[in-house]
Design a protein around this motif. Structure first.
Motif, PDB file in Angstrom:
ATOM      1  N   GLY A  49      -2.955  -0.860   5.302  1.00 26.72           N
ATOM      2  CA  GLY A  49      -4.642  -0.722   4.599  1.00 26.72           C
ATOM      3  C   GLY A  49      -4.174   0.505   2.979  1.00 26.72           C
ATOM      4  N   GLY A  50      -5.994   0.147   2.157  1.00 28.17           N
ATOM      5  CA  GLY A  50      -5.475   0.566   1.425  1.00 28.17           C
ATOM      6  C   GLY A  50      -4.929   1.973   1.133  1.00 28.17           C
ATOM      7  N   VAL A  51      -5.122   2.767   1.755  1.00 31.68           N
ATOM      8  CA  VAL A  51      -4.448   3.691   1.582  1.00 31.68           C
ATOM      9  C   VAL A  51      -2.818   3.923   2.520  1.00 31.68           C
ATOM     10  CG1 VAL A  51      -3.977   6.928   2.350  1.00 31.68           C
ATOM     11  CG2 VAL A  51      -6.871   5.626   2.008  1.00 31.68           C
ATOM     12  N   GLY A  52      -2.942   2.772   3.221  1.00 29.33           N
ATOM     13  CA  GLY A  52      -1.491   3.485   4.296  1.00 29.33           C
ATOM     14  C   GLY A  52      -0.630   2.712   2.893  1.00 29.33           C
ATOM     15  N   THR A  53      -0.998   1.842   2.509  1.00 26.56           N
ATOM     16  CA  THR A  53       0.323   1.312   1.514  1.00 26.56           C
ATOM     17  C   THR A  53      -0.022   1.579  -0.079  1.00 26.56           C
ATOM     18  OG1 THR A  53      -1.345   0.004   0.137  1.00 26.56           O
ATOM     19  CG2 THR A  53      -0.353  -1.500   1.871  1.00 26.56           C
ATOM     20  N   PHE A  54      -0.450   2.935   0.125  1.00 26.26           N
ATOM     21  CA  PHE A  54       0.431   3.807  -0.721  1.00 26.26           C
ATOM     22  C   PHE A  54       0.988   4.848  -0.326  1.00 26.26           C
ATOM     23  CE2 PHE A  54      -3.625   2.252  -4.095  1.00 26.26           C
ATOM     24  CZ  PHE A  54      -2.255   1.615  -5.038  1.00 26.26           C
ATOM     25  N   ALA A  55       0.535   5.730   1.264  1.00 26.91           N
ATOM     26  CA  ALA A  55       1.296   6.090   1.555  1.00 26.91           C
ATOM     27  C   ALA A  55       2.614   5.641   1.948  1.00 26.91           C
ATOM     28  CB  ALA A  55       0.380   6.425   3.056  1.00 26.91           C
ATOM     29  N   VAL A  56       2.485   5.185   2.262  1.00 28.31           N
ATOM     30  CA  VAL A  56       3.897   4.372   2.895  1.00 28.31           C
ATOM     31  C   VAL A  56       5.219   4.625   1.966  1.00 28.31           C
ATOM     32  CG1 VAL A  56       5.834   2.746   3.755  1.00 28.31           C
ATOM     33  CG2 VAL A  56       3.848   2.915   4.911  1.00 28.31           C
TER      34      VAL A  56
ATOM     35  N   GLY B  14      11.382  10.149  -0.168  1.00 27.64           N
ATOM     36  CA  GLY B  14      12.945  10.434   0.773  1.00 27.64           C
ATOM     37  C   GLY B  14      13.027  10.256   2.257  1.00 27.64           C
ATOM     38  N   ALA B  15      11.426   9.987   2.567  1.00 26.85           N
ATOM     39  CA  ALA B  15      10.815  10.405   4.399  1.00 26.85           C
ATOM     40  C   ALA B  15      11.803   8.642   4.903  1.00 26.85           C
ATOM     41  CB  ALA B  15      10.562  10.345   3.984  1.00 26.85           C
ATOM     42  N   THR B  16      11.731   8.983   6.114  1.00 27.12           N
ATOM     43  CA  THR B  16      12.291   7.484   6.378  1.00 27.12           C
ATOM     44  C   THR B  16      10.970   7.547   7.288  1.00 27.12           C
ATOM     45  OG1 THR B  16      14.219   7.973   7.179  1.00 27.12           O
ATOM     46  CG2 THR B  16      13.314   6.723   9.061  1.00 27.12           C
ATOM     47  N   VAL B  17      10.072   5.983   7.002  1.00 27.98           N
ATOM     48  CA  VAL B  17       8.759   5.618   7.055  1.00 27.98           C
ATOM     49  C   VAL B  17       8.357   4.947   8.454  1.00 27.98           C
ATOM     50  CG1 VAL B  17       6.478   4.856   6.757  1.00 27.98           C
ATOM     51  CG2 VAL B  17       7.972   6.664   4.935  1.00 27.98           C
ATOM     52  N   THR B  18       7.563   5.282   9.437  1.00 26.89           N
ATOM     53  CA  THR B  18       7.607   3.469  10.330  1.00 26.89           C
ATOM     54  C   THR B  18       6.492   4.063   9.983  1.00 26.89           C
ATOM     55  OG1 THR B  18       9.114   5.314  12.463  1.00 26.89           O
ATOM     56  CG2 THR B  18       7.465   3.368  12.669  1.00 26.89           C
ATOM     57  N   GLY B  19       5.996   2.500  10.046  1.00 27.75           N
ATOM     58  CA  GLY B  19       4.128   2.243   9.879  1.00 27.75           C
ATOM     59  C   GLY B  19       3.840   1.415  11.359  1.00 27.75           C
ATOM     60  N   VAL B  20       2.084   2.166  11.628  1.00 31.09           N
ATOM     61  CA  VAL B  20       1.254   0.948  12.343  1.00 31.09           C
ATOM     62  C   VAL B  20       1.039   0.272  11.728  1.00 31.09           C
ATOM     63  CG1 VAL B  20       0.607   2.092  14.217  1.00 31.09           C
ATOM     64  CG2 VAL B  20       2.291   2.992  13.907  1.00 31.09           C
ATOM     65  N   CYS B  21       0.934  -1.068  12.334  1.00 26.13           N
ATOM     66  CA  CYS B  21      -0.285  -1.863  11.951  1.00 26.13           C
ATOM     67  C   CYS B  21      -0.409  -3.037  13.188  1.00 26.13           C
ATOM     68  CB  CYS B  21       0.263  -2.749  10.503  1.00 26.13           C
ATOM     69  SG  CYS B  21       1.921  -2.877  10.236  1.00 26.13           S
TER      70      CYS B  21
ATOM     71  N   ARG C 222      11.000  12.771   9.182  1.00 32.59           N
ATOM     72  CA  ARG C 222      10.302  11.271   9.438  1.00 32.59           C
ATOM     73  C   ARG C 222       8.851  11.174   9.355  1.00 32.59           C
ATOM     74  NH1 ARG C 222      13.159  13.369  14.715  1.00 32.59           N
ATOM     75  NH2 ARG C 222      13.051  14.836  13.243  1.00 32.59           N
ATOM     76  N   VAL C 223       8.457  10.492   9.444  1.00 28.71           N
ATOM     77  CA  VAL C 223       6.779  10.485   8.455  1.00 28.71           C
ATOM     78  C   VAL C 223       6.264   9.044   9.382  1.00 28.71           C
ATOM     79  CG1 VAL C 223       5.451   9.780   7.265  1.00 28.71           C
ATOM     80  CG2 VAL C 223       7.111  12.070   6.875  1.00 28.71           C
ATOM     81  N   LEU C 224       5.316   9.167  10.244  1.00 31.99           N
ATOM     82  CA  LEU C 224       4.816   7.660  10.925  1.00 31.99           C
ATOM     83  C   LEU C 224       3.448   7.523   9.974  1.00 31.99           C
ATOM     84  CD1 LEU C 224       4.145   6.191  14.333  1.00 31.99           C
ATOM     85  CD2 LEU C 224       2.268   7.279  13.482  1.00 31.99           C
ATOM     86  N   VAL C 225       2.633   6.333   9.322  1.00 30.09           N
ATOM     87  CA  VAL C 225       1.838   6.404   8.423  1.00 30.09           C
ATOM     88  C   VAL C 225       1.180   5.332   9.995  1.00 30.09           C
ATOM     89  CG1 VAL C 225       0.179   5.176   6.780  1.00 30.09           C
ATOM     90  CG2 VAL C 225       2.862   6.474   6.309  1.00 30.09           C
ATOM     91  N   ASN C 226      -0.331   5.645  10.034  1.00 30.33           N
ATOM     92  CA  ASN C 226      -1.026   4.918  11.202  1.00 30.33           C
ATOM     93  C   ASN C 226      -1.939   4.153  10.680  1.00 30.33           C
ATOM     94  OD1 ASN C 226      -2.151   3.929  13.739  1.00 30.33           O
ATOM     95  ND2 ASN C 226      -4.003   5.298  13.861  1.00 30.33           N
ATOM     96  N   GLY C 227      -2.145   3.159  10.402  1.00 27.27           N
ATOM     97  CA  GLY C 227      -2.865   2.251   9.121  1.00 27.27           C
ATOM     98  C   GLY C 227      -2.126   1.603   8.039  1.00 27.27           C
ATOM     99  N   ALA C 228      -1.240   1.577   8.119  1.00 26.95           N
ATOM    100  CA  ALA C 228      -0.346   1.567   7.206  1.00 26.95           C
ATOM    101  C   ALA C 228      -0.344   0.500   6.016  1.00 26.95           C
ATOM    102  CB  ALA C 228       0.930   1.101   7.350  1.00 26.95           C
TER     103      ALA C 228
END
Ligand SMILES: NC(=O)c1ccc[n+]([C@@H]2O[C@H](COP(=O)([O-])OP(=O)(O)OC[C@H]3O[C@@H](n4cnc5c(N)ncnc54)[C@H](OP(=O)(O)O)[C@@H]3O)[C@@H](O)[C@H]2O)c1
Length: 323
Positions: free
Chosen positions: A158-165, A172-179, A150-156
């Motif tokens: 943005g430039g880095v966040g959109t790639f990180a998600v 294979g992660a389940t992702v939560t994005g913060v924006c 379970r992965v949370l991306v803070n700044g999902a």
């Protein structure tokens, strides 16, 4: 050639569009005829000396002579320096330079460049280098994200966040994005299973326990980030936050100290471009597993305005310059 130069630190107002001589590639370098460049927070940080510690690499009182804005580029190799064997004149490449991408030509280290796969446009390729490699390091080298995490991306959004998600989802992660709410649909479209609107909910107050938190914004003290993680979770620091002197380095220093004081791991994503990471990300783009999110494509003449826009901190993905 035309280039966006600066001879003092400041806002985008200090940038000048000038005619300067073409640079010449030294050993291990190539000359690239640039087709597109992308902007990063790195650019306004370097230009504005924000934080002050950013001056260490460029000059304490003034930037070093001939400084040209820009790090991310894509273009065609037009000359080879001594010892370059992996690239040839005519190759279409993408990669990162320390300075110089907002120009018609730039010299780049051959070992930081990768050939752009067929089917990937210049605009897409230019969007990848700094944000894509940073996200790759955050997800893989530092976050060690695996299937089922379970992965949370803070700044999902943005430039880095959109790639990180997208990279975490691909792992294979389940992702939560913060924006903010206006970007929720975008972040879901990248594969996030859930989105937290930071204007309504503080994710550090929620009960969810994440295996990995990738922070690109520095919005909270480290202890608040750490309490969102499972006991052996990983906090990945990418950027953001901090004061005028050290900026994001504040979190980095605190993180190194805090690593010794509690169980969860705090890892830092450093700036160290390399062709292997870049090749991995652009390969996923070519396969369609990752799509660079392009906020806007702007003409070369509008670099200062594009930088002002990025500086506001609400770009949706990348701002790309057509050279
Ligand atoms: N360590 C390294 O090597 C490295 C490399 C690249 C970048 N960085 C650093 O990483 C950071 C992020 O870079 P970036 O290119 O992703 O920046 P960016 O594209 O400018 O980030 C913009 C995004 O941030 C979001 N945002 C703004 N305030 C937020 C908040 N309070 N909470 C959550 N999201 C928020 C915005 O979403 P909304 O519009 O929805 O608010 C927007 O989509 C920068 O500090 C940069 O210097 C470090």
């Amino acid at each position: 050639m035309k280039a966006w130069t600066f001879d003092r630190y400041g806002s985008p107002d200090v940038l000048r569009l000038e005619d300067v001589p073409d640079p010449a590639p030294g050993p291990g370098e190539v000359l690239v005829d640039i087709r597109a460049a992308a902007l990063n927070p790195y650019d306004w940080r370097i230009l504005g000396s924000d934080p002050l510690v950013a001056r260490v690499s460029l000059g304490l009182r003034r930037p070093r002579a001939g400084a040209i804005l820009g790090a991310d580029l894509t273009g065609e190799v037009v000359a080879l320096g001594d010892g370059v064997t992996d690239l040839a004149v005519g190759d279409r490449v993408l990669g990162e330079v320390e300075l110089g991408a907002c120009a018609q030509r730039a010299v780049a280290s051959a070992d930081r460049l990768v050939v752009v796969p067929d089917g990937v446009t210049d605009i897409q390729a230019a969007a990848v280098p700094m944000a894509g490699q940073t996200a790759w390091k955050a997800v893989h080298a530092v976050g060690r994200v695996g299937a089922g995490d379970r992965v949370l991306v803070n700044g999902a959004s943005g430039g880095v966040g959109t790639f990180a998600v997208q990279l975490a989802v691909a792992a294979g992660a389940t992702v939560t994005g913060v924006c903010s709410g206006g970007n929720a649909e975008l972040v879901r479209s990248l594969g996030a299973a859930a989105v937290v609107d930071y204007t309504v909910t503080d994710f550090t107050e929620e009960r969810t326990a994440y295996d990995v938190l990738i922070d690109t914004k520095g919005t909270h003290p480290l202890r608040r980030f750490l309490r969102t993680l499972v006991p052996d979770g990983r906090l990945v620091l990418v950027g953001g936050g901090g004061g005028k002197l050290l900026g994001p380095a504040t979190h980095v220093l605190l993180g190194v100290l805090a690593n010794h004081l509690q169980r969860r791991t705090i890892g830092v994503v450093g700036w160290k471009p390399n062709a292997a990471d870049l090749a991995a990300v652009i390969g996923l783009v070519a396969d369609g597993a990752v799509s660079p999110v392009i906020d806007r494509v702007v003409p070369f003449a509008d670099v200062p305005d594009a930088l002002r826009y990025l500086r506001l901190g609400h770009a949706r993905g990348k701002v790309v310059i057509e050279v």
